[in-house]
Design an enzyme around this catalytic site. Structure first.
Site, PDB file in Angstrom:
ATOM      1  N   TYR A  51      33.682   5.574   6.554  1.00 44.98           N
ATOM      2  CA  TYR A  51      34.418   4.489   7.221  1.00 44.98           C
ATOM      3  C   TYR A  51      34.234   4.584   8.734  1.00 44.98           C
ATOM      4  O   TYR A  51      34.600   5.591   9.348  1.00 44.98           O
ATOM      5  CB  TYR A  51      35.925   4.528   6.888  1.00 44.98           C
ATOM      6  CG  TYR A  51      36.268   4.367   5.418  1.00 44.98           C
ATOM      7  CD1 TYR A  51      35.350   3.883   4.489  1.00 44.98           C
ATOM      8  CD2 TYR A  51      37.533   4.707   4.949  1.00 44.98           C
ATOM      9  CE1 TYR A  51      35.678   3.751   3.147  1.00 44.98           C
ATOM     10  CE2 TYR A  51      37.874   4.565   3.610  1.00 44.98           C
ATOM     11  CZ  TYR A  51      36.932   4.088   2.715  1.00 44.98           C
ATOM     12  OH  TYR A  51      37.254   3.961   1.395  1.00 44.98           O
ATOM     13  N   VAL A 201      46.410  -5.199  -3.637  1.00 45.25           N
ATOM     14  CA  VAL A 201      46.802  -6.571  -3.277  1.00 45.25           C
ATOM     15  C   VAL A 201      45.585  -7.495  -3.214  1.00 45.25           C
ATOM     16  O   VAL A 201      45.673  -8.636  -2.785  1.00 45.25           O
ATOM     17  CB  VAL A 201      47.608  -6.644  -1.948  1.00 45.25           C
ATOM     18  CG1 VAL A 201      48.885  -5.837  -2.069  1.00 45.25           C
ATOM     19  CG2 VAL A 201      46.792  -6.184  -0.739  1.00 45.25           C
ATOM     20  N   LYS A 203      42.891  -7.806  -1.357  1.00 43.69           N
ATOM     21  CA  LYS A 203      42.609  -8.354  -0.017  1.00 43.69           C
ATOM     22  C   LYS A 203      43.669  -9.351   0.455  1.00 43.69           C
ATOM     23  O   LYS A 203      43.411 -10.196   1.301  1.00 43.69           O
ATOM     24  CB  LYS A 203      41.214  -8.983   0.036  1.00 43.69           C
ATOM     25  CG  LYS A 203      40.101  -8.036  -0.370  1.00 43.69           C
ATOM     26  CD  LYS A 203      38.745  -8.613  -0.123  1.00 43.69           C
ATOM     27  CE  LYS A 203      37.624  -7.791  -0.745  1.00 43.69           C
ATOM     28  NZ  LYS A 203      37.712  -6.346  -0.493  1.00 43.69           N
TER      29      LYS A 203
HETATM   30  N1  LIG Z   1      34.767   2.947  -3.106  1.00 47.62           N
HETATM   31  C1  LIG Z   1      35.876   3.405  -2.569  1.00 47.62           C
HETATM   32  O1  LIG Z   1      36.185   4.552  -2.675  1.00 47.62           O
HETATM   33  C2  LIG Z   1      36.771   2.455  -1.828  1.00 47.62           C
HETATM   34  C3  LIG Z   1      36.383   1.127  -1.640  1.00 47.62           C
HETATM   35  C4  LIG Z   1      37.265   0.275  -0.976  1.00 47.62           C
HETATM   36  C5  LIG Z   1      38.490   0.776  -0.542  1.00 47.62           C
HETATM   37  N2  LIG Z   1      38.843   2.079  -0.704  1.00 47.62           N
HETATM   38  C6  LIG Z   1      40.135   2.621  -0.229  1.00 47.62           C
HETATM   39  O2  LIG Z   1      41.186   1.889  -0.789  1.00 47.62           O
HETATM   40  C7  LIG Z   1      42.011   1.313   0.217  1.00 47.62           C
HETATM   41  C8  LIG Z   1      42.518  -0.036  -0.229  1.00 47.62           C
HETATM   42  O3  LIG Z   1      41.442  -0.870  -0.628  1.00 47.62           O
HETATM   43  P1  LIG Z   1      41.189  -2.335  -0.070  1.00 47.62           P
HETATM   44  O4  LIG Z   1      41.411  -2.283   1.398  1.00 47.62           O
HETATM   45  O5  LIG Z   1      39.896  -2.808  -0.592  1.00 47.62           O
HETATM   46  O6  LIG Z   1      42.257  -3.181  -0.829  1.00 47.62           O
HETATM   47  P2  LIG Z   1      43.705  -3.703  -0.531  1.00 47.62           P
HETATM   48  O7  LIG Z   1      44.555  -2.561  -0.124  1.00 47.62           O
HETATM   49  O8  LIG Z   1      44.131  -4.489  -1.711  1.00 47.62           O
HETATM   50  O9  LIG Z   1      43.480  -4.721   0.654  1.00 47.62           O
HETATM   51  C9  LIG Z   1      43.684  -4.403   1.975  1.00 47.62           C
HETATM   52  C10 LIG Z   1      43.586  -5.686   2.773  1.00 47.62           C
HETATM   53  O10 LIG Z   1      44.431  -6.671   2.178  1.00 47.62           O
HETATM   54  C11 LIG Z   1      45.063  -7.414   3.177  1.00 47.62           C
HETATM   55  N3  LIG Z   1      46.506  -7.133   3.089  1.00 47.62           N
HETATM   56  C12 LIG Z   1      47.148  -5.942   2.894  1.00 47.62           C
HETATM   57  N4  LIG Z   1      48.471  -6.113   2.863  1.00 47.62           N
HETATM   58  C13 LIG Z   1      48.691  -7.435   3.038  1.00 47.62           C
HETATM   59  C14 LIG Z   1      49.857  -8.224   3.106  1.00 47.62           C
HETATM   60  N5  LIG Z   1      51.070  -7.697   2.962  1.00 47.62           N
HETATM   61  N6  LIG Z   1      49.720  -9.559   3.309  1.00 47.62           N
HETATM   62  C15 LIG Z   1      48.498 -10.126   3.454  1.00 47.62           C
HETATM   63  N7  LIG Z   1      47.344  -9.420   3.390  1.00 47.62           N
HETATM   64  C16 LIG Z   1      47.458  -8.093   3.190  1.00 47.62           C
HETATM   65  C17 LIG Z   1      44.481  -6.983   4.502  1.00 47.62           C
HETATM   66  O11 LIG Z   1      43.347  -7.816   4.737  1.00 47.62           O
HETATM   67  P3  LIG Z   1      42.975  -8.312   6.222  1.00 47.62           P
HETATM   68  O12 LIG Z   1      42.683  -7.039   6.962  1.00 47.62           O
HETATM   69  O13 LIG Z   1      41.755  -9.180   6.019  1.00 47.62           O
HETATM   70  O14 LIG Z   1      44.167  -9.045   6.735  1.00 47.62           O
HETATM   71  C18 LIG Z   1      44.061  -5.554   4.198  1.00 47.62           C
HETATM   72  O15 LIG Z   1      43.057  -5.107   5.067  1.00 47.62           O
HETATM   73  C19 LIG Z   1      41.105   1.253   1.457  1.00 47.62           C
HETATM   74  O16 LIG Z   1      41.846   1.244   2.649  1.00 47.62           O
HETATM   75  C20 LIG Z   1      40.326   2.528   1.291  1.00 47.62           C
HETATM   76  O17 LIG Z   1      41.087   3.614   1.766  1.00 47.62           O
HETATM   77  C21 LIG Z   1      37.990   2.921  -1.372  1.00 47.62           C
END
Ligand SMILES: NC(=O)c1ccc[n+]([C@@H]2O[C@H](COP(=O)([O-])OP(=O)(O)OC[C@H]3O[C@@H](n4cnc5c(N)ncnc54)[C@H](OP(=O)(O)O)[C@@H]3O)[C@@H](O)[C@H]2O)c1
Length: 304
Positions: A51, A201, A203
């Site tokens: 990251y 959530v 995205k």
């Molecule tokens: N392959 C892997 O190992 C892998 C891959 C992906 C992620 N991850 C890990 O998993 C974590 C979570 O995954 P993710 O970021 O893909 O999914 P997520 O947690 O479902 O989505 C995060 C994004 O959703 C939006 N969001 C979060 N809370 C919100 C709210 N209350 N209201 C409106 N929008 C909201 C934001 O988007 P915006 O920033 O666009 O506003 C935020 O950046 C990552 O931070 C990372 O640590 C691991």
């Protein structure tokens, strides 16, 4: 905040902070987010060496440092990708023992810790020399450089191999009511493996901002859903519970998963904490309604 204990004795907060999308350009906001998370009982922080090409680990380590005396927290990070930090370029996938053993030193230094609580393989293919990778993780554990290890993978064939041949404590997968492909995999997991649900959530699709996110990020639909189908699914899920984030958390709670939620602002974190605190108890009828509202999917690729 409920804690979920891994088989190696490490406690992860049921709601954990995914650090991938933290606003690193604004270090004060990043520090406020981490401070507020701790205050709300979130004690697990998920990052990866890849990251921002090492910058995420540095920022997370730095922000957490000043809270060390006040809170017990855990950090999970990941390895397996080679990258050139100076050129901000990913070079390729490398799960060899020599790479993992070098990568852990870099992560320890960037995070400013002597031991990594949870070290995860950041992907993996069936073609990898998996026994070599597993050997490297076991060695790091023996050497006291990591406390526990896991994989982040959605590939059924890779997951099966690690279930049989390694002592992973965690499996990270994208998991929420809409991307419910992990459901099929849950049955085949060893009982001592904890699922870390990333993307809870979706995205922002499963949040109060669903309507905007649907238009901005899912104009072409997603997975097996067209845009109109997704629209209908969101409406049906809202009929089960009006707070979609709380509904997703409750669904994941039912499946005993640790929820790894990413945020890019303090206000998103506040909203997610509120939703966690409002998480409903789901009845069997609610669970049936959720499954009626969504498509039951499975991973079609990487099965052999
Ligand atoms: N392959 C892997 O190992 C892998 C891959 C992906 C992620 N991850 C890990 O998993 C974590 C979570 O995954 P993710 O970021 O893909 O999914 P997520 O947690 O479902 O989505 C995060 C994004 O959703 C939006 N969001 C979060 N809370 C919100 C709210 N209350 N209201 C409106 N929008 C909201 C934001 O988007 P915006 O920033 O666009 O506003 C935020 O950046 C990552 O931070 C990372 O640590 C691991």
């Amino acid at each position: 905040m409920k804690n979920i204990q891994l088989k190696d004795g490490i406690n992860l907060s049921e709601l954990s902070l995914g650090c991938m999308n933290l606003p690193l350009g604004d270090s004060n906001e990043t520090k406020r987010i981490i401070g507020r998370a701790l205050e709300a009982g979130i004690t697990h922080f998920d990052t990866a060496d890849l990251y921002q090409f090492g910058e995420n680990e540095k920022a997370v380590g730095e922000a957490l440092e000043k809270f060390r005396g006040d809170y017990n927290f855990t950090i999970g990070t990941k390895a397996g990708n080679e990258f050139d930090a100076a050129r901000q370029e990913k070079i390729g996938w490398n799960p060899s023992a020599s790479h993992i053993k070098e990568a852990v030193k870099q992560s320890l230094s960037r995070l400013g810790v002597e031991e990594i609580d949870l070290y995860q393989l950041h992907g993996g293919t069936i073609e990898d020399n998996k026994d070599e990778t597993i050997g490297a993780f076991e060695d790091l554990k023996q050497e006291g450089l990591i406390r526990s290890y896991g994989i982040s993978s959605i590939r059924p064939n890779v997951i099966d191999y690690y279930m049989e041949h390694s002592s992973i404590s965690t499996l990270m997968m994208q998991f929420n009511p809409i991307d419910n492909r992990p459901l099929e995999i849950l049955d085949s997991l060893n009982s001592d493996v904890t699922v870390l649900a990333r993307g809870p959530v979706m995205k922002g699709l499963l949040s109060d901002n669903a309507d905007k996110v649907l238009e901005n990020k899912f104009a072409d639909g997603v997975l097996e859903y067209s845009h109109p189908e997704l629209h209908q699914t969101i409406r049906s899920l809202r009929e089960v519970h009006s707070d979609l984030t709380a509904l997703s958390y409750a669904f994941l709670h039912h499946h005993n998963a640790v929820v790894v939620n990413g945020v890019s602002s303090l206000s998103q974190l506040e909203s997610n904490i509120d939703s966690y605190n409002r998480m409903p108890e789901l009845s069997q009828d609610d669970l049936d309604k959720i499954m009626d509202a969504v498509k039951l999917m499975k991973y079609e690729a990487h099965r052999k």
